[in-house]
Design a protein around this motif. Sequence first.
Motif, PDB file in Angstrom:
ATOM      1  N   ARG A   9       0.830  -1.204   0.000  1.00 38.60           N
ATOM      2  CA  ARG A   9       0.000   0.000   0.000  1.00 38.60           C
ATOM      3  C   ARG A   9       0.868   1.259   0.000  1.00 38.60           C
ATOM      4  NH1 ARG A   9      -3.500  -3.039   3.458  1.00 38.60           N
ATOM      5  NH2 ARG A   9      -2.460  -2.196   5.304  1.00 38.60           N
ATOM      6  N   TYR A  29       0.376   4.035  -2.746  1.00 37.16           N
ATOM      7  CA  TYR A  29      -0.091   5.362  -2.364  1.00 37.16           C
ATOM      8  C   TYR A  29       0.891   6.439  -2.815  1.00 37.16           C
ATOM      9  CZ  TYR A  29      -3.701   3.334   0.721  1.00 37.16           C
ATOM     10  OH  TYR A  29      -4.788   2.656   1.227  1.00 37.16           O
ATOM     11  N   GLY A  38      -4.773   2.420   5.617  1.00 36.72           N
ATOM     12  CA  GLY A  38      -5.365   1.656   4.531  1.00 36.72           C
ATOM     13  C   GLY A  38      -5.776   0.247   4.911  1.00 36.72           C
ATOM     14  N   ASN A  47      -8.100  -0.276   6.724  1.00 37.71           N
ATOM     15  CA  ASN A  47      -9.550  -0.132   6.614  1.00 37.71           C
ATOM     16  C   ASN A  47      -9.909  -0.092   5.136  1.00 37.71           C
ATOM     17  OD1 ASN A  47     -12.059   1.626   6.229  1.00 37.71           O
ATOM     18  ND2 ASN A  47     -12.141   1.196   8.424  1.00 37.71           N
ATOM     19  N   ALA A  48     -10.686  -1.063   4.678  1.00 37.81           N
ATOM     20  CA  ALA A  48     -10.988  -1.185   3.253  1.00 37.81           C
ATOM     21  C   ALA A  48     -11.696   0.052   2.717  1.00 37.81           C
ATOM     22  CB  ALA A  48     -11.843  -2.429   3.008  1.00 37.81           C
ATOM     23  N   SER A  49     -12.567   0.651   3.507  1.00 37.35           N
ATOM     24  CA  SER A  49     -13.282   1.839   3.048  1.00 37.35           C
ATOM     25  C   SER A  49     -12.324   3.000   2.819  1.00 37.35           C
ATOM     26  CB  SER A  49     -14.360   2.237   4.060  1.00 37.35           C
ATOM     27  OG  SER A  49     -15.339   1.223   4.180  1.00 37.35           O
ATOM     28  N   ASP A  59      -9.119   2.724   2.195  1.00 34.90           N
ATOM     29  CA  ASP A  59      -8.273   2.364   1.066  1.00 34.90           C
ATOM     30  C   ASP A  59      -8.944   2.716  -0.255  1.00 34.90           C
ATOM     31  OD1 ASP A  59      -5.937   0.904  -0.153  1.00 34.90           O
ATOM     32  OD2 ASP A  59      -7.545  -0.418  -0.823  1.00 34.90           O
ATOM     33  N   ARG A  60     -10.217   2.372  -0.397  1.00 37.02           N
ATOM     34  CA  ARG A  60     -10.936   2.670  -1.635  1.00 37.02           C
ATOM     35  C   ARG A  60     -11.114   4.173  -1.809  1.00 37.02           C
ATOM     36  NH1 ARG A  60     -14.338  -1.596   0.421  1.00 37.02           N
ATOM     37  NH2 ARG A  60     -13.797  -3.588  -0.543  1.00 37.02           N
ATOM     38  N   PHE A  61     -11.475   4.845  -0.731  1.00 41.19           N
ATOM     39  CA  PHE A  61     -11.713   6.295  -0.784  1.00 41.19           C
ATOM     40  C   PHE A  61     -10.440   7.025  -1.206  1.00 41.19           C
ATOM     41  CE2 PHE A  61     -11.579  10.465   1.218  1.00 41.19           C
ATOM     42  CZ  PHE A  61     -12.762  11.033   0.777  1.00 41.19           C
ATOM     43  N   SER A  80      -7.669   5.795  -2.623  1.00 43.83           N
ATOM     44  CA  SER A  80      -7.161   5.375  -3.934  1.00 43.83           C
ATOM     45  C   SER A  80      -7.942   6.029  -5.068  1.00 43.83           C
ATOM     46  CB  SER A  80      -7.227   3.850  -4.062  1.00 43.83           C
ATOM     47  OG  SER A  80      -6.408   3.220  -3.093  1.00 43.83           O
ATOM     48  N   MET A  81      -9.265   5.988  -4.977  1.00 43.68           N
ATOM     49  CA  MET A  81     -10.066   6.561  -6.051  1.00 43.68           C
ATOM     50  C   MET A  81      -9.904   8.067  -6.118  1.00 43.68           C
ATOM     51  SD  MET A  81     -13.600   4.331  -6.054  1.00 43.68           S
ATOM     52  CE  MET A  81     -14.128   5.128  -7.563  1.00 43.68           C
TER      53      MET A  81
END
Length: 433
Positions: free
Chosen positions: A179, A183, A402, A404-406, A408-410, A412-413
């Motif tokens: 990650r 990142y 990261g 926390n999956a939420s 990580d997605r937030f 990254s996107m």
Amino acid sequence: MPDETLALEGASPAVRSAIPAQAAEEAAPSGTAGGEHAAPPPAGPSMRERWRQSFIVGFWTWLSGLALYAVVTFAAWVPFEGLAAKAGDPPDSVSVALDAWNRWDTTWYLIIADTGYHWDTRATAFWPLYPMTVRAANAVLPGGSFGAALAVSLVCCLVALVLTHRLAAEVMDERHARRAAFYLLAFPTGFYLVAAYNESMFIALAVGSLYCMRRGHWWIAGALAGLAGATRMAGVLLGAAFVYEYLRQRGWSVRRIRWDALSIALVPSGLAAYMLYLQQSFGSATHFMESQKAWFHDGYQAPWTTIGQVAKMIHDWTPMFSPDNFRNVANLATALLMIALLTLALVGPWKLGPEDRYLVVFAAITLLLPLISPIHSHYPLSSLWRYSLECTAAFLVLAKMGRNASFDRFFSMGAVGLQGAMIIVFLQNNFVA
């Protein structure tokens, strides 16, 4: 307690892992209560395997980034259909499309690589190692100096990602390290790692030096820091991290300092060599400071004064959605984000260990530099969100968050999406950082 044990007290896990097996066996109990010998601990992956894993992660992260940059470059003129784009007509070949990456500071590095510093004395604001490497690469690669500059940056980007993964894996573990590398490249200004700028070279040298400090390879750490200092003035700031980590591994005892402490003298060697050149060529060892005035760098002030000035400029700016106001918002938000992340590196659920604080020392000083020496223009913190790529400790904290999956997605996107937009801005010959 034996001297060897004292010397290792406070050392990082990586340094302690290098203790010879015989010493470890002598320190361990000879057997269990029942007289049976304890089973040896399972062997972990070899150092060669660890580096192999870092290369694989770094390579695929690097390759995915190149794919993104190729797609965005291809699509960069679509939003400007029917408009007079500042970058001109859409490219009609791959080589012309690549030329769209020849922007801003790249021009100065190519001037230095091709003609040296005397063509325009303002060029001394740009440190020499990157253009020197471009000049050497241009002698053996096709495509001219710009092609050579891109090649140097691409290689340095890969090295920076591999070293970031390796350092992060030592600090945390492989999952976090993946990650951290991602990142770094996904950050909104991450595309500067492959642009013809010195960003990736500096990060590769700085992270390499920090990694060697952690391992106790002081002479290599000092040499890499010296090269970083020949790439950018901020490289000399590695000296603060060097001193901190060296003393920590010596248990903060002056009596445990050894002859390898002399390697600290290598840290300012790059800066010293450049200053010697400037003295001989321009009659002033600090000519680079005079050149900085051409870019409105002049004088110092308290960091909170700079933050307050930028916040007021954002509040008073009209219209709110102007490009310059966006630059102020982006740079101020990044400054506050990095301050928060470095604070979380010391306290809270995502903090780094005591043996990792030297990373925070370097990141904090690196972040402080543009805050105390702002640009006296309509965006004082210009390029700070590019310089923040050098704050490795902040990306380690992000890697922990990261989990926390939420999040990580937030992250990254948001980061990748904003980076795509900034690449289009950059290719259209508008200033990003």
